[in-house]
Design a protein around this motif. Structure first.
Motif, PDB file in Angstrom:
ATOM      1  N   VAL A  90     -21.623  26.349  -7.642  1.00  0.00           N
ATOM      2  CA  VAL A  90     -21.207  25.016  -7.195  1.00  0.00           C
ATOM      3  C   VAL A  90     -20.300  25.240  -5.981  1.00  0.00           C
ATOM      4  O   VAL A  90     -19.147  25.674  -6.144  1.00  0.00           O
ATOM      5  CB  VAL A  90     -20.467  24.254  -8.305  1.00  0.00           C
ATOM      6  CG1 VAL A  90     -19.926  22.931  -7.763  1.00  0.00           C
ATOM      7  CG2 VAL A  90     -21.384  24.008  -9.497  1.00  0.00           C
ATOM      8  N   PRO A  91     -20.818  25.032  -4.774  1.00  0.00           N
ATOM      9  CA  PRO A  91     -20.042  25.360  -3.578  1.00  0.00           C
ATOM     10  C   PRO A  91     -18.672  24.696  -3.568  1.00  0.00           C
ATOM     11  O   PRO A  91     -18.519  23.514  -3.889  1.00  0.00           O
ATOM     12  CB  PRO A  91     -20.926  24.825  -2.443  1.00  0.00           C
ATOM     13  CG  PRO A  91     -22.317  24.907  -2.987  1.00  0.00           C
ATOM     14  CD  PRO A  91     -22.172  24.539  -4.435  1.00  0.00           C
ATOM     15  N   GLY A  92     -17.681  25.511  -3.234  1.00  0.00           N
ATOM     16  CA  GLY A  92     -16.313  25.023  -3.152  1.00  0.00           C
ATOM     17  C   GLY A  92     -15.536  25.104  -4.448  1.00  0.00           C
ATOM     18  O   GLY A  92     -14.331  24.860  -4.461  1.00  0.00           O
ATOM     19  N   SER A 127     -23.837  35.438  -1.484  1.00  0.00           N
ATOM     20  CA  SER A 127     -22.913  35.544  -2.613  1.00  0.00           C
ATOM     21  C   SER A 127     -22.499  37.015  -2.671  1.00  0.00           C
ATOM     22  O   SER A 127     -22.610  37.732  -1.680  1.00  0.00           O
ATOM     23  CB  SER A 127     -23.570  35.067  -3.911  1.00  0.00           C
ATOM     24  OG  SER A 127     -22.662  35.131  -4.997  1.00  0.00           O
ATOM     25  N   GLY A 128     -22.026  37.453  -3.793  1.00  0.00           N
ATOM     26  CA  GLY A 128     -21.660  38.861  -3.923  1.00  0.00           C
ATOM     27  C   GLY A 128     -21.252  39.174  -5.336  1.00  0.00           C
ATOM     28  O   GLY A 128     -20.724  38.315  -6.052  1.00  0.00           O
ATOM     29  N   LEU A 129     -21.517  40.405  -5.735  1.00  0.00           N
ATOM     30  CA  LEU A 129     -21.033  40.930  -7.010  1.00  0.00           C
ATOM     31  C   LEU A 129     -19.912  41.907  -6.696  1.00  0.00           C
ATOM     32  O   LEU A 129     -20.140  42.935  -6.052  1.00  0.00           O
ATOM     33  CB  LEU A 129     -22.172  41.638  -7.750  1.00  0.00           C
ATOM     34  CG  LEU A 129     -21.779  42.478  -8.965  1.00  0.00           C
ATOM     35  CD1 LEU A 129     -21.183  41.609 -10.056  1.00  0.00           C
ATOM     36  CD2 LEU A 129     -22.987  43.235  -9.503  1.00  0.00           C
ATOM     37  N   LEU A 130     -18.696  41.568  -7.118  1.00  0.00           N
ATOM     38  CA  LEU A 130     -17.545  42.422  -6.859  1.00  0.00           C
ATOM     39  C   LEU A 130     -17.178  43.150  -8.145  1.00  0.00           C
ATOM     40  O   LEU A 130     -16.557  42.573  -9.052  1.00  0.00           O
ATOM     41  CB  LEU A 130     -16.354  41.603  -6.344  1.00  0.00           C
ATOM     42  CG  LEU A 130     -16.465  41.135  -4.889  1.00  0.00           C
ATOM     43  CD1 LEU A 130     -17.210  39.809  -4.805  1.00  0.00           C
ATOM     44  CD2 LEU A 130     -15.097  41.005  -4.249  1.00  0.00           C
ATOM     45  N   VAL A 131     -17.595  44.404  -8.222  1.00  0.00           N
ATOM     46  CA  VAL A 131     -17.293  45.213  -9.397  1.00  0.00           C
ATOM     47  C   VAL A 131     -15.793  45.482  -9.421  1.00  0.00           C
ATOM     48  O   VAL A 131     -15.178  45.786  -8.392  1.00  0.00           O
ATOM     49  CB  VAL A 131     -18.085  46.537  -9.367  1.00  0.00           C
ATOM     50  CG1 VAL A 131     -17.879  47.304 -10.669  1.00  0.00           C
ATOM     51  CG2 VAL A 131     -19.570  46.279  -9.155  1.00  0.00           C
ATOM     52  N   MET A 132     -15.187  45.318 -10.596  1.00  0.00           N
ATOM     53  CA  MET A 132     -13.738  45.407 -10.755  1.00  0.00           C
ATOM     54  C   MET A 132     -13.001  44.387  -9.889  1.00  0.00           C
ATOM     55  O   MET A 132     -11.808  44.504  -9.633  1.00  0.00           O
ATOM     56  CB  MET A 132     -13.226  46.828 -10.472  1.00  0.00           C
ATOM     57  CG  MET A 132     -13.902  47.908 -11.297  1.00  0.00           C
ATOM     58  SD  MET A 132     -13.137  49.537 -11.178  1.00  0.00           S
ATOM     59  CE  MET A 132     -11.867  49.402 -12.468  1.00  0.00           C
ATOM     60  N   GLN A 138     -23.456  43.435  -1.998  1.00  0.00           N
ATOM     61  CA  GLN A 138     -23.795  42.178  -1.330  1.00  0.00           C
ATOM     62  C   GLN A 138     -25.012  41.509  -1.958  1.00  0.00           C
ATOM     63  O   GLN A 138     -26.006  42.160  -2.306  1.00  0.00           O
ATOM     64  CB  GLN A 138     -24.053  42.446   0.156  1.00  0.00           C
ATOM     65  CG  GLN A 138     -24.560  41.264   0.955  1.00  0.00           C
ATOM     66  CD  GLN A 138     -23.520  40.191   1.190  1.00  0.00           C
ATOM     67  OE1 GLN A 138     -22.846  39.760   0.256  1.00  0.00           O
ATOM     68  NE2 GLN A 138     -23.385  39.754   2.436  1.00  0.00           N
ATOM     69  N   ILE A 139     -24.910  40.210  -2.116  1.00  0.00           N
ATOM     70  CA  ILE A 139     -26.029  39.348  -2.491  1.00  0.00           C
ATOM     71  C   ILE A 139     -26.277  38.433  -1.296  1.00  0.00           C
ATOM     72  O   ILE A 139     -25.371  37.717  -0.859  1.00  0.00           O
ATOM     73  CB  ILE A 139     -25.710  38.534  -3.759  1.00  0.00           C
ATOM     74  CG1 ILE A 139     -25.652  39.477  -4.973  1.00  0.00           C
ATOM     75  CG2 ILE A 139     -26.719  37.424  -3.972  1.00  0.00           C
ATOM     76  CD1 ILE A 139     -25.171  38.812  -6.253  1.00  0.00           C
ATOM     77  N   LEU A 140     -27.495  38.484  -0.759  1.00  0.00           N
ATOM     78  CA  LEU A 140     -27.806  37.738   0.459  1.00  0.00           C
ATOM     79  C   LEU A 140     -29.320  37.570   0.547  1.00  0.00           C
ATOM     80  O   LEU A 140     -30.070  38.463   0.141  1.00  0.00           O
ATOM     81  CB  LEU A 140     -27.299  38.494   1.693  1.00  0.00           C
ATOM     82  CG  LEU A 140     -27.420  37.766   3.031  1.00  0.00           C
ATOM     83  CD1 LEU A 140     -26.295  36.751   3.205  1.00  0.00           C
ATOM     84  CD2 LEU A 140     -27.413  38.749   4.209  1.00  0.00           C
ATOM     85  N   ASP A 141     -29.770  36.453   1.095  1.00  0.00           N
ATOM     86  CA  ASP A 141     -31.192  36.295   1.378  1.00  0.00           C
ATOM     87  C   ASP A 141     -31.526  37.104   2.629  1.00  0.00           C
ATOM     88  O   ASP A 141     -31.369  36.635   3.750  1.00  0.00           O
ATOM     89  CB  ASP A 141     -31.526  34.814   1.575  1.00  0.00           C
ATOM     90  CG  ASP A 141     -33.011  34.597   1.828  1.00  0.00           C
ATOM     91  OD1 ASP A 141     -33.767  35.580   1.809  1.00  0.00           O
ATOM     92  OD2 ASP A 141     -33.406  33.437   2.034  1.00  0.00           O
ATOM     93  N   SER A 142     -31.979  38.340   2.410  1.00  0.00           N
ATOM     94  CA  SER A 142     -32.324  39.229   3.520  1.00  0.00           C
ATOM     95  C   SER A 142     -33.832  39.282   3.757  1.00  0.00           C
ATOM     96  O   SER A 142     -34.336  40.206   4.395  1.00  0.00           O
ATOM     97  CB  SER A 142     -31.801  40.646   3.248  1.00  0.00           C
ATOM     98  OG  SER A 142     -30.396  40.662   3.276  1.00  0.00           O
ATOM     99  N   ASP A 237     -18.416  32.718  -4.806  1.00  0.00           N
ATOM    100  CA  ASP A 237     -18.807  31.429  -4.245  1.00  0.00           C
ATOM    101  C   ASP A 237     -18.660  31.529  -2.737  1.00  0.00           C
ATOM    102  O   ASP A 237     -17.546  31.488  -2.210  1.00  0.00           O
ATOM    103  CB  ASP A 237     -17.911  30.319  -4.808  1.00  0.00           C
ATOM    104  CG  ASP A 237     -18.070  28.988  -4.061  1.00  0.00           C
ATOM    105  OD1 ASP A 237     -19.069  28.822  -3.328  1.00  0.00           O
ATOM    106  OD2 ASP A 237     -17.177  28.134  -4.216  1.00  0.00           O
ATOM    107  N   HIS A 238     -19.804  31.668  -2.043  1.00  0.00           N
ATOM    108  CA  HIS A 238     -19.782  31.767  -0.582  1.00  0.00           C
ATOM    109  C   HIS A 238     -20.323  30.478   0.040  1.00  0.00           C
ATOM    110  O   HIS A 238     -20.644  30.430   1.225  1.00  0.00           O
ATOM    111  CB  HIS A 238     -20.598  32.975  -0.113  1.00  0.00           C
ATOM    112  CG  HIS A 238     -20.221  33.487   1.235  1.00  0.00           C
ATOM    113  ND1 HIS A 238     -20.672  32.923   2.406  1.00  0.00           N
ATOM    114  CD2 HIS A 238     -19.427  34.521   1.612  1.00  0.00           C
ATOM    115  CE1 HIS A 238     -20.193  33.587   3.443  1.00  0.00           C
ATOM    116  NE2 HIS A 238     -19.424  34.556   2.996  1.00  0.00           N
TER     117      HIS A 238
END
Length: 253
Positions: A90-92, A127-132, A138-142, A237-238
Motif C-alpha cells: 500500500v504505497p505510502g 521494492s526490496g528485501l532487507l535481510v536483518m 533488490q526487487i525491481l521490474d527488470s 514500500d517504494h
C-alpha cells in the motif's frame, strides 16, 4: 557439553586425521576408513511443485494474513493489502518487518511486479528485501527495463550486480531463494567475518556466496557497525504495487 556429542566430535576428528596420517606413512586404507555414520543428517521433507514449504520451515505468509509482520511506521498491524492468497504494497504506508528475528537464514519469497507497466529504471516495480533490516536484495521490474546494474533485480543493492538478468515478465511471478550468512563481530565491535549471500532468482544463481561490504547505503560507501546476531528482515514500500506470496524461512544455526 553432552557426553554423546563429545564422543561424536572425537570420532569425527579422529576419522578426519587418520587419512592424513596414513598418507604420510604410506598405509593402504580400506574404503570404510574414510566413512563416518554419525551424526546422521536429520530428515526434512522438501518443498514441492504445489508450493508447500519444507517441513522445518517457519512460514511467514501462507496466503491468509500478515500476522507475522509489523508495520514499521507505528510498530502496529501490517498495513499492506491481503487478497486472494497474496499481499500487495500500500504505497505510502511504510515498510513491513517480521516479528521474528533471524541471523544465518534461508529465505524463500515469491514476488510480482505490477501487471500495468509504468515508469522506467528504478521507478518501475520497485521494492526490496532487507535481510536483518540492513542488507538489501533488490526487487525491481527488470524485464526489458534498463537501469544501473547493481540496482536491478537480483542485485545486492549498490554492491553486487546479478550474474544474469533472470527476470520474468510483469504478468508472471518471480522467486528468490536466498542463503544469508550474518556478519560476525569481535568484542571490540570490529567485523571479523563479513556477511555473505547466495541468491537464486527463478532457480538461476545470480549471487554466488558474495561478501557484502556492509549495510546497504543509497549514497556513500557501506561500512559495518556492530549489531545484534539476529534481527527482523524488512520488505520495502517504494511506492509501487509489488505483490508477494509464499514466504518462508529456515534458520541455519
Amino acid at each position: 557439553m553432552n557426553i554423546k556429542l563429545t564422543c561424536r566430535i572425537t570420532v569425527i576428528a579422529v576419522l578426519a586425521a587418520f587419512p592424513i596420517l596414513a598418507q604420510q606413512q604410506d598405509i593402504k586404507l580400506p574404503p570404510e576408513a574414510t566413512e563416518f555414520w554419525e551424526p546422521e543428517p536429520r530428515v526434512v521433507t522438501p518443498a514441492n511443485e504445489n508450493h508447500l514449504p519444507p517441513s522445518d520451515a517457519i512460514v511467514l505468509f501462507d496466503g491468509s494474513s500478515l500476522d507475522k509482520f509489523l508495520g514499521i511506521k507505528d510498530g502496529g498491524t501490517a498495513p499492506w493489502k491481503v487478497d486472494n492468497g497474496t499481499f500487495t504494497v500500500v504505497p505510502g504506508s511504510g515498510d513491513l518487518k517480521t516479528k521474528e528475528s533471524f541471523g544465518d537464514v534461508q529465505i524463500h519469497i515469491e514476488w510480482s511486479a505490477p501487471d500495468v507497466v509504468k515508469g522506467k529504471s528504478q521507478g518501475r516495480g520497485n521494492s526490496g528485501l532487507l535481510v536483518m533490516g540492513k542488507y538489501e536484495i533488490q526487487i525491481l521490474d527488470s524485464y526489458d527495463n534498463r537501469t544501473y546494474s547493481n540496482g536491478q533485480a537480483g542485485s545486492i543493492y549498490k554492491q553486487h550486480p546479478p550474474l544474469v538478468n533472470a527476470m520474468r515478465s510483469p504478468e508472471e511471478w518471480n522467486t528468490y531463494d536466498i542463503i544469508f550468512i550474518a556478519p560476525r563481530f569481535n568484542s571490540d565491535g570490529m567485523v571479523i567475518s563479513p556477511a555473505k549471500a547466495t541468491v537464486f532468482h527463478n532457480g538461476i544463481v545470480v549471487q554466488n556466496a558474495v561478501e557484502l561490504k556492509g549495510p546497504t547505503e543509497y549514497i556513500g560507501i557501506p561500512n559495518y557497525k556492530e549489531h545484534e546476531a539476529e534481527l527482523p528482515f524488512h520488505l520495502q514500500d517504494h511506492g509501487d504495487l509489488v505483490s508477494f506470496r509464499n514466504i518462508w524461512v529456515r534458520k541455519l544455526n
